[in-house]
Design a protein around this motif. Structure first.
Motif, PDB file in Angstrom:
ATOM      1  N   UNK A  14      40.869  -7.894  -1.957  1.00  0.00           N
ATOM      2  CA  UNK A  14      39.594  -6.531  -1.613  1.00  0.00           C
ATOM      3  C   UNK A  14      40.325  -5.819  -0.253  1.00  0.00           C
ATOM      4  N   UNK A  15      40.019  -7.084   1.326  1.00  0.00           N
ATOM      5  CA  UNK A  15      40.449  -7.186   2.430  1.00  0.00           C
ATOM      6  C   UNK A  15      41.660  -6.631   2.472  1.00  0.00           C
ATOM      7  N   UNK A  16      42.686  -6.979   2.073  1.00  0.00           N
ATOM      8  CA  UNK A  16      44.527  -6.763   1.838  1.00  0.00           C
ATOM      9  C   UNK A  16      44.645  -5.212   1.135  1.00  0.00           C
ATOM     10  N   UNK A  17      43.609  -4.950  -0.268  1.00  0.00           N
ATOM     11  CA  UNK A  17      43.881  -3.594  -0.387  1.00  0.00           C
ATOM     12  C   UNK A  17      43.381  -2.715  -0.256  1.00  0.00           C
ATOM     13  N   UNK A  18      42.013  -2.583   1.378  1.00  0.00           N
ATOM     14  CA  UNK A  18      41.993  -2.194   2.147  1.00  0.00           C
ATOM     15  C   UNK A  18      42.798  -2.151   3.127  1.00  0.00           C
ATOM     16  N   UNK A  19      43.845  -2.866   3.974  1.00  0.00           N
ATOM     17  CA  UNK A  19      44.221  -2.912   4.920  1.00  0.00           C
ATOM     18  C   UNK A  19      45.572  -1.788   4.221  1.00  0.00           C
ATOM     19  N   UNK A  20      46.355  -2.334   3.408  1.00  0.00           N
ATOM     20  CA  UNK A  20      47.596  -1.129   2.910  1.00  0.00           C
ATOM     21  C   UNK A  20      46.782  -0.371   1.886  1.00  0.00           C
ATOM     22  N   UNK A  21      46.515   0.850   1.587  1.00  0.00           N
ATOM     23  CA  UNK A  21      45.798   1.691   0.930  1.00  0.00           C
ATOM     24  C   UNK A  21      46.630   2.191  -0.380  1.00  0.00           C
ATOM     25  N   UNK A  22      48.234   2.556   0.745  1.00  0.00           N
ATOM     26  CA  UNK A  22      48.796   3.416   0.579  1.00  0.00           C
ATOM     27  C   UNK A  22      50.131   1.907  -0.615  1.00  0.00           C
ATOM     28  N   UNK A  28      46.068  -1.449  -8.108  1.00  0.00           N
ATOM     29  CA  UNK A  28      44.461  -1.239  -8.791  1.00  0.00           C
ATOM     30  C   UNK A  28      44.881  -0.828 -10.379  1.00  0.00           C
ATOM     31  N   UNK A  29      45.949   0.357 -10.389  1.00  0.00           N
ATOM     32  CA  UNK A  29      46.738   0.653 -11.466  1.00  0.00           C
ATOM     33  C   UNK A  29      46.618  -0.401 -12.333  1.00  0.00           C
ATOM     34  N   UNK A  30      47.477  -0.785 -12.559  1.00  0.00           N
ATOM     35  CA  UNK A  30      47.967  -2.233 -12.861  1.00  0.00           C
ATOM     36  C   UNK A  30      46.463  -2.570 -13.649  1.00  0.00           C
ATOM     37  N   UNK A  31      46.305  -3.404 -12.265  1.00  0.00           N
ATOM     38  CA  UNK A  31      45.300  -4.294 -12.674  1.00  0.00           C
ATOM     39  C   UNK A  31      44.278  -3.572 -13.760  1.00  0.00           C
ATOM     40  N   UNK A  32      43.683  -2.415 -13.586  1.00  0.00           N
ATOM     41  CA  UNK A  32      43.496  -1.323 -14.519  1.00  0.00           C
ATOM     42  C   UNK A  32      43.894  -1.663 -16.845  1.00  0.00           C
ATOM     43  N   UNK A  33      44.849  -1.115 -16.104  1.00  0.00           N
ATOM     44  CA  UNK A  33      45.434  -1.553 -17.283  1.00  0.00           C
ATOM     45  C   UNK A  33      45.956  -1.648 -18.597  1.00  0.00           C
ATOM     46  N   UNK A  34      45.805  -2.959 -17.644  1.00  0.00           N
ATOM     47  CA  UNK A  34      46.403  -4.595 -18.251  1.00  0.00           C
ATOM     48  C   UNK A  34      45.168  -5.579 -18.573  1.00  0.00           C
ATOM     49  N   UNK A 169      30.136  -5.339 -11.091  1.00  0.00           N
ATOM     50  CA  UNK A 169      30.400  -4.595 -11.040  1.00  0.00           C
ATOM     51  C   UNK A 169      31.760  -3.820 -11.360  1.00  0.00           C
ATOM     52  N   UNK A 170      32.876  -4.831 -11.788  1.00  0.00           N
ATOM     53  CA  UNK A 170      34.196  -4.983 -12.172  1.00  0.00           C
ATOM     54  C   UNK A 170      33.765  -4.838 -12.982  1.00  0.00           C
ATOM     55  N   UNK A 171      33.237  -4.942 -13.945  1.00  0.00           N
ATOM     56  CA  UNK A 171      33.019  -5.155 -15.724  1.00  0.00           C
ATOM     57  C   UNK A 171      32.237  -2.836 -15.931  1.00  0.00           C
ATOM     58  N   UNK A 172      31.773  -2.770 -14.946  1.00  0.00           N
ATOM     59  CA  UNK A 172      31.222  -1.433 -15.042  1.00  0.00           C
ATOM     60  C   UNK A 172      31.739  -0.320 -14.689  1.00  0.00           C
ATOM     61  N   UNK A 173      32.346  -0.384 -13.922  1.00  0.00           N
ATOM     62  CA  UNK A 173      33.709   0.617 -13.167  1.00  0.00           C
ATOM     63  C   UNK A 173      34.437   0.364 -12.513  1.00  0.00           C
ATOM     64  N   UNK A 174      35.365  -0.820 -13.465  1.00  0.00           N
ATOM     65  CA  UNK A 174      36.834  -1.330 -13.222  1.00  0.00           C
ATOM     66  C   UNK A 174      37.408  -0.664 -11.773  1.00  0.00           C
ATOM     67  N   UNK A 175      38.742  -1.323 -12.391  1.00  0.00           N
ATOM     68  CA  UNK A 175      39.613  -1.310 -10.897  1.00  0.00           C
ATOM     69  C   UNK A 175      39.984  -0.746  -9.764  1.00  0.00           C
ATOM     70  N   UNK A 176      39.441   1.153 -10.459  1.00  0.00           N
ATOM     71  CA  UNK A 176      40.158   1.794  -9.702  1.00  0.00           C
ATOM     72  C   UNK A 176      38.809   2.356  -8.349  1.00  0.00           C
ATOM     73  N   UNK A 177      37.839   1.253  -9.107  1.00  0.00           N
ATOM     74  CA  UNK A 177      36.487   1.771  -7.987  1.00  0.00           C
ATOM     75  C   UNK A 177      36.668   1.432  -6.141  1.00  0.00           C
TER      76      UNK A 177
END
Length: 179
Positions: A14-22, A28-34, A169-177
């Motif tokens: 989570x901290x790494x995703x905030x560090x590099x939003x690009x 996140x999209x790949x995790x959401x799909x898979x 939270x992930x179960x409800x909102x997913x990985x794109x939240x």
């Protein structure tokens, strides 16, 4: 303490995703799909594969977070997840899932460790080509995520409640939240 300065105290990836939003968006999209997209494998089964590979890679953050996600989405809950992570061969799993976890274990070692026999066993257990494909991709993806999280020494909470909260939270909102 993380090897680099992160913008927040958010744990693990989570901290790494905030560090590099690009780079966060495609990860996140790949995790959401898979892990949450349409599949004949349940969300809980896919989370279990992610937790299993993470456990074999000794990535505590990913193991604990995806084990919690699997536990809230599998009818057998935490007892089954814990048993799979301790000794998968002894866990009471359907033949298909047991065979897919053997493929996941092979991928964790090396892509070349996936043998025709492992694939044949998965098919004999009822796995489709898409399920085999997704198992290999989930396993490979989590090898990368695990190395990303541990390679930068991200924060790893020690309290189970933090992982249960994240899993719910992930179960409800997913990985794109945003977390």
């Amino acid at each position: 303490m993380p090897h680099i300065e992160l913008p927040t105290a958010a744990p693990g990836i989570l901290g790494l995703l905030q560090y590099r939003p690009d780079t966060a968006r495609p990860l996140r999209e790949l995790a959401e799909v898979l892990l949450r997209g349409p599949s004949t494998l349940s969300r809980g089964e896919r989370e279990l594969i992610a937790a299993y590979v993470s456990s074999r890679n000794d990535c505590q953050f990913c193991t604990r977070s995806h084990a919690a996600c699997a536990a809230v989405q599998l009818p057998e809950g935490p007892p089954l997840v814990e048993q799979v992570l301790i000794e998968s061969a002894e866990a009471p799993l359907p033949p298909k899932l047991a065979a897919l976890l053997r493929i996941a274990a092979a991928v964790q070692k090396s892509g070349n460790a996936v043998t025709p026999e492992l694939v044949a066993d998965a098919r004999a257990g009822g796995a489709t080509d898409l399920e085999i494909h997704d198992t290999v991709l989930i396993s490979a993806l989590f090898c990368m995520y695990n190395r990303y999280v541990d390679g930068l020494a991200t924060r790893t909470p020690t309290h189970s409640a933090a992982y249960r909260q994240l899993a719910n939270r992930i179960a409800v909102e997913g990985y794109l939240a945003d977390f």
